[in-house]
Design a protein around this motif. Structure first.
Motif, PDB file in Angstrom:
ATOM      1  N   MET A   1       0.782  -1.094   0.153  1.00 50.63           N
ATOM      2  CA  MET A   1       0.110  -0.079   0.009  1.00 50.63           C
ATOM      3  C   MET A   1       0.993   1.473  -0.110  1.00 50.63           C
ATOM      4  SD  MET A   1      -2.815   1.219   2.820  1.00 50.63           S
ATOM      5  CE  MET A   1      -3.180  -0.287   3.071  1.00 50.63           C
ATOM      6  N   LYS A   2       0.458   2.271  -0.762  1.00 53.36           N
ATOM      7  CA  LYS A   2       1.360   3.523  -0.921  1.00 53.36           C
ATOM      8  C   LYS A   2       0.428   4.519  -0.130  1.00 53.36           C
ATOM      9  CE  LYS A   2       4.180   2.179  -4.214  1.00 53.36           C
ATOM     10  NZ  LYS A   2       5.692   1.944  -4.157  1.00 53.36           N
ATOM     11  N   LEU A   3       1.477   4.985   0.997  1.00 56.77           N
ATOM     12  CA  LEU A   3       1.136   6.201   1.704  1.00 56.77           C
ATOM     13  C   LEU A   3       1.664   7.349   1.221  1.00 56.77           C
ATOM     14  CD1 LEU A   3       0.583   4.485   5.073  1.00 56.77           C
ATOM     15  CD2 LEU A   3      -1.280   4.854   3.624  1.00 56.77           C
ATOM     16  N   PRO A   4       0.939   8.398   0.994  1.00 53.77           N
ATOM     17  CA  PRO A   4       1.560   9.686   0.616  1.00 53.77           C
ATOM     18  C   PRO A   4       2.053  10.549   1.903  1.00 53.77           C
ATOM     19  CG  PRO A   4      -0.551   9.999   0.302  1.00 53.77           C
ATOM     20  CD  PRO A   4      -0.204   8.371   0.685  1.00 53.77           C
ATOM     21  N   GLY A  24       7.508  10.354   5.638  1.00 50.16           N
ATOM     22  CA  GLY A  24       8.404   9.954   4.502  1.00 50.16           C
ATOM     23  C   GLY A  24       7.546  10.204   3.321  1.00 50.16           C
ATOM     24  N   ASN A  25       7.715   9.396   2.357  1.00 49.48           N
ATOM     25  CA  ASN A  25       6.613   9.750   1.011  1.00 49.48           C
ATOM     26  C   ASN A  25       6.320   8.137   0.840  1.00 49.48           C
ATOM     27  OD1 ASN A  25       8.889   8.056  -0.422  1.00 49.48           O
ATOM     28  ND2 ASN A  25      10.205  10.274  -0.585  1.00 49.48           N
ATOM     29  N   ALA A  26       5.631   8.115  -0.527  1.00 49.43           N
ATOM     30  CA  ALA A  26       5.163   6.780  -0.735  1.00 49.43           C
ATOM     31  C   ALA A  26       5.891   5.626  -1.111  1.00 49.43           C
ATOM     32  CB  ALA A  26       3.992   6.947  -1.919  1.00 49.43           C
ATOM     33  N   GLU A  27       7.226   5.985  -1.439  1.00 50.27           N
ATOM     34  CA  GLU A  27       8.035   4.930  -1.778  1.00 50.27           C
ATOM     35  C   GLU A  27       8.763   4.489  -0.285  1.00 50.27           C
ATOM     36  OE1 GLU A  27       7.678   7.718  -3.789  1.00 50.27           O
ATOM     37  OE2 GLU A  27       6.522   6.433  -5.055  1.00 50.27           O
ATOM     38  N   ALA A  28       9.045   5.615   0.443  1.00 45.96           N
ATOM     39  CA  ALA A  28       9.875   5.219   1.895  1.00 45.96           C
ATOM     40  C   ALA A  28       9.087   5.762   2.743  1.00 45.96           C
ATOM     41  CB  ALA A  28      11.227   5.840   1.618  1.00 45.96           C
ATOM     42  N   ILE A  29       8.240   5.047   3.292  1.00 44.67           N
ATOM     43  CA  ILE A  29       7.420   5.557   4.574  1.00 44.67           C
ATOM     44  C   ILE A  29       7.998   5.553   5.804  1.00 44.67           C
ATOM     45  CG2 ILE A  29       5.287   4.630   3.724  1.00 44.67           C
ATOM     46  CD1 ILE A  29       5.414   2.243   5.558  1.00 44.67           C
ATOM     47  N   ASP A  30       7.933   6.487   6.510  1.00 44.28           N
ATOM     48  CA  ASP A  30       8.717   6.722   7.894  1.00 44.28           C
ATOM     49  C   ASP A  30       7.202   7.285   8.726  1.00 44.28           C
ATOM     50  OD1 ASP A  30      10.127   7.344   9.924  1.00 44.28           O
ATOM     51  OD2 ASP A  30      10.780   9.629   9.130  1.00 44.28           O
ATOM     52  N   LEU A  31       6.852   6.255   9.526  1.00 45.31           N
ATOM     53  CA  LEU A  31       5.615   6.442  10.570  1.00 45.31           C
ATOM     54  C   LEU A  31       6.083   6.881  11.729  1.00 45.31           C
ATOM     55  CD1 LEU A  31       3.667   3.084   9.606  1.00 45.31           C
ATOM     56  CD2 LEU A  31       3.270   5.368   8.658  1.00 45.31           C
ATOM     57  N   VAL A 130       2.713  -2.475   5.957  1.00 42.86           N
ATOM     58  CA  VAL A 130       2.035  -1.436   5.025  1.00 42.86           C
ATOM     59  C   VAL A 130       2.655  -1.659   3.443  1.00 42.86           C
ATOM     60  CG1 VAL A 130       1.792   0.908   4.596  1.00 42.86           C
ATOM     61  CG2 VAL A 130       1.269   0.098   6.733  1.00 42.86           C
ATOM     62  N   THR A 131       4.052  -1.797   3.711  1.00 40.34           N
ATOM     63  CA  THR A 131       4.725  -2.027   2.216  1.00 40.34           C
ATOM     64  C   THR A 131       4.261  -3.196   1.579  1.00 40.34           C
ATOM     65  OG1 THR A 131       6.616  -0.777   3.414  1.00 40.34           O
ATOM     66  CG2 THR A 131       7.008  -2.015   1.390  1.00 40.34           C
ATOM     67  N   ARG A 132       4.125  -4.367   2.449  1.00 36.24           N
ATOM     68  CA  ARG A 132       3.376  -5.512   1.874  1.00 36.24           C
ATOM     69  C   ARG A 132       2.097  -5.530   1.301  1.00 36.24           C
ATOM     70  NH1 ARG A 132       5.837  -7.870   6.425  1.00 36.24           N
ATOM     71  NH2 ARG A 132       4.036  -8.000   7.241  1.00 36.24           N
ATOM     72  N   ALA A 133       1.236  -4.602   1.975  1.00 34.30           N
ATOM     73  CA  ALA A 133       0.018  -4.600   1.674  1.00 34.30           C
ATOM     74  C   ALA A 133      -0.402  -3.973   0.131  1.00 34.30           C
ATOM     75  CB  ALA A 133      -0.825  -3.901   2.602  1.00 34.30           C
TER      76      ALA A 133
END
Length: 133
Positions: A1-4, A24-31, A130-133
């Motif tokens: 899943m991509k999260l902006p 972060g951004n959609a490619e490299a999330i930083d929660l 999230v990255t796997r989803a």
């Protein structure tokens, strides 16, 4: 899943929830944690009512109420402009309650769902899910 950037991810079950924001951004999330809450006092009330209804029924009702309150809070946050994009990771029951409570305002911001209880997971484990989803 991509999260902006700026998207919120809610990780919930019937007893606790955690709201994380993607810094972060959609490619490299930083929660990062925005807010969290737990429900104290799950279980049956004392006295005669306890004899009428099993403790597990009270727990289920408390968990449902907690999920409804979370949905209402997310609607209020959306109305205030706190987030533009929302994703949710929750166990099956909590996710079902949340789906029934979403307002049009929340649905318009909903980017995805993960049916999994990640409330005990680390932030790194949540990011991986999230990255796997």
């Amino acid at each position: 899943m991509k999260l902006p950037h700026g998207a919120w991810l809610v990780v919930a079950d019937g007893e606790r929830h955690l709201v994380l924001e993607n810094r972060g951004n959609a490619e490299a999330i930083d929660l990062r944690v925005v807010l969290h809450a737990t429900q104290a006092g799950l279980g049956a009330p004392s006295g005669a009512r306890r004899e009428i209804v099993e403790a597990s029924d009270w727990t289920r009702l408390d968990r449902t109420r907690f999920a409804r309150e979370l949905a209402a809070r997310l609607d209020a946050e959306a109305a205030a402009g706190a987030y533009a994009t929302l994703a949710v990771a929750a166990d099956r029951r909590t996710l079902g309650v949340l789906r029934m409570q979403w307002t049009a305002r929340v649905r318009a911001r909903l980017a995805g769902e993960i049916e999994a209880d990640l409330t005990q997971a680390s932030v790194a484990e949540i990011e991986a899910a999230v990255t796997r989803a």
